[in-house]
Design a protein around this motif. Structure first.
Motif, PDB file in Angstrom:
ATOM      1  N   MET A  47      -2.902   3.862  -1.249  1.00 31.60           N
ATOM      2  CA  MET A  47      -2.757   4.789  -1.872  1.00 31.60           C
ATOM      3  C   MET A  47      -1.017   5.095  -1.915  1.00 31.60           C
ATOM      4  O   MET A  47      -0.544   5.132  -3.030  1.00 31.60           O
ATOM      5  CB  MET A  47      -3.431   5.984  -1.786  1.00 31.60           C
ATOM      6  N   VAL A  48      -0.713   5.445  -0.506  1.00 33.51           N
ATOM      7  CA  VAL A  48       0.752   5.656  -0.581  1.00 33.51           C
ATOM      8  C   VAL A  48       1.472   4.769  -1.174  1.00 33.51           C
ATOM      9  O   VAL A  48       2.503   4.808  -2.097  1.00 33.51           O
ATOM     10  CB  VAL A  48       1.064   5.741   0.974  1.00 33.51           C
ATOM     11  N   LEU A  49       1.071   3.326  -0.855  1.00 33.99           N
ATOM     12  CA  LEU A  49       2.114   2.207  -1.359  1.00 33.99           C
ATOM     13  C   LEU A  49       1.876   2.041  -2.734  1.00 33.99           C
ATOM     14  O   LEU A  49       2.854   1.816  -3.637  1.00 33.99           O
ATOM     15  CB  LEU A  49       1.654   1.025  -0.659  1.00 33.99           C
ATOM     16  N   ARG A  50       0.646   2.125  -3.431  1.00 34.15           N
ATOM     17  CA  ARG A  50       0.463   2.119  -4.842  1.00 34.15           C
ATOM     18  C   ARG A  50       1.125   3.190  -5.481  1.00 34.15           C
ATOM     19  O   ARG A  50       1.646   3.155  -6.792  1.00 34.15           O
ATOM     20  CB  ARG A  50      -1.090   2.114  -5.342  1.00 34.15           C
ATOM     21  N   SER A  51       1.296   4.547  -4.843  1.00 32.94           N
ATOM     22  CA  SER A  51       2.188   5.659  -5.472  1.00 32.94           C
ATOM     23  C   SER A  51       3.531   5.217  -5.640  1.00 32.94           C
ATOM     24  O   SER A  51       4.264   5.716  -6.577  1.00 32.94           O
ATOM     25  CB  SER A  51       1.740   6.964  -4.990  1.00 32.94           C
ATOM     26  N   PHE A  52       4.049   4.230  -4.782  1.00 36.12           N
ATOM     27  CA  PHE A  52       5.271   3.723  -5.001  1.00 36.12           C
ATOM     28  C   PHE A  52       5.508   2.572  -6.068  1.00 36.12           C
ATOM     29  O   PHE A  52       6.680   1.862  -6.280  1.00 36.12           O
ATOM     30  CB  PHE A  52       5.916   3.352  -3.530  1.00 36.12           C
ATOM     31  N   GLY A  53       4.329   2.144  -6.433  1.00 35.02           N
ATOM     32  CA  GLY A  53       4.270   1.046  -7.318  1.00 35.02           C
ATOM     33  C   GLY A  53       4.341  -0.337  -6.793  1.00 35.02           C
ATOM     34  O   GLY A  53       4.720  -1.257  -7.461  1.00 35.02           O
TER      35      GLY A  53
END
Lengths: 268, 260
Positions: A170-176
Motif C-alpha cells: 500500500m505504501v509503495l502504491r501510494s507513491f505510484g
C-alpha cells in the motif's frame, strides 16, 4: 553468608555456562567413541557379520588407500559438482517460478493443480524418464537434483511472497509504484529470510536427488560406489561411501548456515 | 478554492458469498489548507474513504474531483499515512524517507537535502542512518511523516496514525503533525475514533455510522479552538462543550443499536 558482588555473580554464571558446554561435549564425543568401539568389537567377535557390516578399522583403511591412490577424489568431486549444481539450479529456478506466479494471479491460478501434482509426486520416480530424455550421464543426475528441490522451493517461496504484509505494498502504491518496483522494494527483501531457509532444506534434497540419480545411471560418484560395492559384495566400500557422504553433506549444511548468517547480517 | 470534492460516493466490497455496502452516498468537499476529521465506529468505512482518495481502491459509484479534475485523470500527489508506520525494516531511516522519490525516479541532491531538512525538523537527523527497529514508536511515526511529506503532496490522508502510540507520545506527535501540516499549508483528512483528537486537530468533523457507512452529521469546530495547537486546544474552555455534544450523539447511535 556474605552476599556476592556483581562481578562474582557474573563469573559464577560464566563458569556454569562453561561447565555445561563441557558436559555436552563429553557426551557427544562419548557416544561416538562407544558406537565405533561396539561396532569394531562386535565385528571382530563375529557378533555381527563382518562381511555385511564391515568394521570401522576396515573402513578407515579403505578410505586411506583410496585417498592415497587418488581414486576417491574423482568420485567425491563428481558427486559434489552434481549436487552443488542441482542445488543451485533448483533453488534459483524455484525462486524464478515463484516470482512469475506472483506477477500474475491468473498464471498462479492456472498452474495451481499442476504444482499440487508435481509436489505430491515422488520425484525419484521420474528417474527413468529423465534418463531417456537427457541420456545416461551428468545431465540426468543434475536434473534429478534440480527436480527434487525446485517444486518445494517454488511453493514455499511463493507462499512467502503472498504473506508479505499488504501495507508495505500500500505504501509503495501510494507513491505510484509499479509491479516490479513493488517486487524489488518490498516483496523480495521481505521474503529473503524464507528464501535463505529454503537453502538449507534444498541442500539435503539435492543430495537425495543426486545419489538416487547415480544409483540409476552413473559410472562415477559416491552413489555409484555404493551401488558397485553392493553388487560386488564389498560392504566396506558401501560404508566408506556413506561416511564420506555424511561428512560432506554436514559440511555443506554448515556452509549454508554460515552463508545464512552472513546474508542475514548484510541484508537486514 | 476547493481542492477535493466527493459527490455521492458509494463503495461495495464483493466476495464469493455476496457483497457488503461499505459506503453510501458520501459527499463533502475540502478547501485548501483545511483539516477535517472523520469520526465513527469501526466498520463505518472511514478507511475505505481514504483508500479511494489515495487511488488504492476504485469506488463503485459517484464522482471525485481533485482541483475540479476527475480523480482518474488527476496527477495530484496524495500523501497517505497508515495506522502503523510501515517503515521498511531493511532500509535505514534515510532510505525509507527517500522511498517515494526513488519510486518516481527523481532522486537527486536537492531531494536529499530536503530529506535532511525535514528529518532535522522532526528531530531525527541524528538517527537517519539507523534502522527502524532501533527507533521508538514515536520516532518511527515521525519518520513515516517525513516519508509522506517528501513527495510534497497537497492532500494528506492520516489513517489513525497515532492510535498505536502511548498517550504522551501521541499528544506530542499530534502537535508536531498539526504544526508541520499547517506550516506547509496541507489539506488534511484524519480518520480517528478518538473524539478529543478530532476536536483538537481539525476544522470540521464528519461523523459517520456503520452498515452501510453514511455521514450522520458534520460539526464545525469553534473558531477559537482551530487557531490553537492540539495540546492547548484540549485545555481550552470551548473544548468540553463540543466534546459532550459529539459524545452524546455517538451514545445515542449506540443505544439505538446502530453503534459499535
Amino acid at each position: 553468608m556474605k552476599p556476592l558482588k556483581d562481578e562474582q555473580l557474573y563469573e559464577a554464571y560464566q563458569k556454569g555456562l562453561k561447565k555445561e558446554r563441557k558436559i555436552v561435549l563429553t557426551w557427544q564425543v562419548g557416544i561416538a567413541v562407544i558406537f565405533f568401539l561396539c561396532w569394531e568389537i562386535s565385528s571382530r567377535l563375529y557378533i555381527i557379520d563382518p562381511l555385511l557390516f564391515s568394521s570401522p578399522s576396515k573402513i578407515f583403511d579403505l578410505i586411506l588407500t583410496r585417498i592415497a591412490n587418488g581414486s576417491l577424489f574423482v568420485h567425491v568431486s563428481v558427486t559434489l559438482f552434481e549436487t552443488l549444481l542441482g542445488f543451485l539450479i533448483g533453488t534459483i529456478g524455484g525462486v524464478l517460478i515463484a516470482t512469475s506466479l506472483w506477477y500474475s494471479n491468473r498464471f498462479a491460478n492456472i498452474m495451481d493443480p499442476y504444482l499440487v501434482i508435481f509436489n505430491a509426486m515422488p520425484k525419484v520416480a521420474l528417474g527413468p524418464i529423465l534418463i531417456v530424455a537427457l541420456g545416461p550421464g551428468y545431465l540426468s543426475i543434475i536434473a534429478m537434483g534440480f527436480i527434487i528441490s525446485v517444486i518445494v522451493t517454488t511453493l514455499v517461496v511463493y507462499r512467502a511472497f503472498l504473506e508479505v504484509d499488504r501495507n508495505y505494498t500500500m505504501v509503495l502504491r501510494s507513491f505510484g509504484a509499479n509491479q516490479s518496483q513493488i517486487f524489488k522494494e518490498a516483496i523480495f527483501p521481505a521474503s529473503l529470510p524464507v528464501m535463505i531457509s529454503t537453502l538449507k532444506v534444498n541442500v539435503g534434497l539435492s543430495w537425495v536427488g543426486v545419489i538416487v540419480g547415480e544409483y540409476l545411471v552413473s559410472k562415477q560418484g559416491l552413489g555409484y560406489l555404493i551401488i558397485y560395492g553392493f553388487q560386488v559384495f564389498d560392504f566396506s566400500l558401501v560404508m566408506a561411501s556413506l561416511v564420506i557422504i555424511a561428512i560432506l553433506a554436514a559440511l555443506m549444511y554448515k556452509g549454508v548456515e554460515k552463508l545464512e548468517a552472513w546474508l542475514m547480517k548484510h541484508t537486514k | 478554492m476547493t481542492i477535493l470534492k466527493l459527490a455521492g460516493i458509494s463503495h461495495h466490497y464483493f466476495s464469493k458469498n455476496g457483497y457488503t455496502k461499505a459506503l453510501e452516498d458520501i459527499s463533502f468537499s475540502l478547501e485548501r489548507g483545511e483539516f477535517i476529521s472523520i469520526l465513527g465506529p469501526s466498520g463505518c468505512g472511514k478507511s475505505t474513504i481514504l483508500s479511494i482518495i489515495a487511488r488504492l481502491l476504485q469506488h463503485t459509484s459517484g464522482d471525485i474531483f481533485i482541483h475540479e479534475v476527475p480523480i482518474k485523470e488527476s496527477k495530484e500527489e496524495i500523501g497517505y499515512m497508515l495506522q502503523q508506520d510501515y517503515l521498511f525494516p531493511w532500509k535505514t531511516v534515510l532510505q525509507n524517507v527517500l522511498l517515494g522519490p526513488k519510486i518516481q525516479k527523481r532522486e537527486d541532491e536537492a531531494i536529499e537535502d530536503r530529506a535532511n531538512v525535514l528529518l532535522q525538523e522532526v528531530g531525527l537527523s541524528n538517527v537517519k542512518n539507523q534502522y527502524p527497529t532501533e527507533l521508538s514508536g514515536g520516532m518511527r511515526q515521525r519518520a513515516a511523516l517525513v516519508r509522506t511529506l517528501m513527495n510534497n503532496p497537497e492532500i494528506f490522508l492520516l489513517d489513525e496514525p497515532f492510535s498505536s502510540l502511548d498517550f504522551q507520545t501521541k499528544l506530542k506527535l499530534e502537535d508536531l503533525v498539526a504544526t508541520i501540516l499547517n506550516q506547509y499549508e496541507k489539506t488534511t483528512i484524519l480518520v480517528t475514533h478518538d473524539i478529543g483528537e478530532a476536536i483538537a486537530m481539525s476544522d470540521r468533523i464528519i461523523m459517520m455510522e456503520a452498515n452501510p457507512g453514511r455521514i450522520v452529521k458534520i460539526y464545525d469546530v469553534p473558531t477559537e479552538l482551530r487557531a490553537e495547537s492540539p495540546i492547548v486546544a484540549r485545555k481550552h474552555d470551548a473544548f468540553q462543550p463540543i466534546f459532550d455534544t459529539i459524545w452524546q450523539e455517538l451514545e445515542k447511535k449506540e443505544k439505538s443499536g446502530e453503534g459499535i
